[in-house]
Design an enzyme around this catalytic site. Sequence first.
Site, PDB file in Angstrom:
ATOM      1  CB  CYS A  88       8.237   3.826   2.706  1.00  0.00           C
ATOM      2  SG  CYS A  88       9.452   5.011   1.602  1.00  0.00           S
TER       3      CYS A  88
ATOM      4  CG  HIS B  30       6.846   2.003  -1.435  1.00  0.00           C
ATOM      5  ND1 HIS B  30       5.885   2.513  -0.957  1.00  0.00           N
ATOM      6  CD2 HIS B  30       7.592   2.705  -1.540  1.00  0.00           C
ATOM      7  CE1 HIS B  30       6.366   3.714  -0.388  1.00  0.00           C
ATOM      8  NE2 HIS B  30       7.540   3.782  -0.894  1.00  0.00           N
TER       9      HIS B  30
ATOM     10  CD  GLU C 147       2.585   0.333  -0.942  1.00  0.00           C
ATOM     11  OE1 GLU C 147       2.944   1.927  -0.797  1.00  0.00           O
ATOM     12  OE2 GLU C 147       4.024  -0.670  -0.252  1.00  0.00           O
TER      13      GLU C 147
END
Length: 271
Positions: free
Chosen positions: A102, A192, A194
């Site tokens: 990001c 994202h 994660e």
Amino acid sequence: MKVESEKRFALLLAVRDSEYVKRVYGVYFNVFTSAFGREGEQWDLYRVVDGDFPNKDELHLYDGFVISGSPYDAYGDDKWIVELCQLIRALDAMEKKVLGICFGHQVLCRALGGKVGKSRTGWDLGLRQVNTTKDASDVLDLQQTPSTLAIIECHQDEVLEVPIGAHVVASSEKTGVEMYVVGKHIMGIQGHPEYTNDILFNLIDRLVGAGSVRKDLAEEAKLKLVKAEPDRKQWGKICKDFLKAPAQDKHSHLYMDTKMKVTTQRLLVGV
């Protein structure tokens, strides 16, 4: 018999821990190591958002670096962002593995000569289908990369022009550059990989509370994640395979001498 040395990575954290993350996950560091770490590795934490940076004389000790997302603009001139750009250029000169997520994806682009700015189409929030290019598998050195992957998005800035020599390997209807690589050592991902659903839900609530996102857009984003799931396993594999693959290591004197504290954690359980 040759024994391989323990791999060592660093998380360059560009965001402060939210109260929710502290309560549920302890720190963001744990979220990233769970997503990208493997058993037996050593991961160090540098809170670059607070001015904590690795010493230039220790950069060669690392196999790779991950730059997190952030509420800050990657095109801003905050002191720590300018210093982060200097560090990125040094790591690029050394051909160290660097994965940007990001904000990390965007600041990598800026540091290497690309252009970053506000998204032409506004916020991208929630689940997004990302389309990989036909040559993505070859470029990423993967046996097979799915043509479409779902990922969690939360951004209103984007890469407008990639650096010279960069190769775009994924895009979406919303964002032209969802993923790019530079050589074999730089990778940027706008989404994202994660994030878990609950982390995004809490972030959405905070954005609505701060007046940054309209409530109808927030509810629509949440609904998307109720109906479908991100391809976290596949994204995790892409990121891990990129970080763990060998990369050429060159010494550099481009990064200013900065000595800061470091938090170290060895992963004892693979994910």
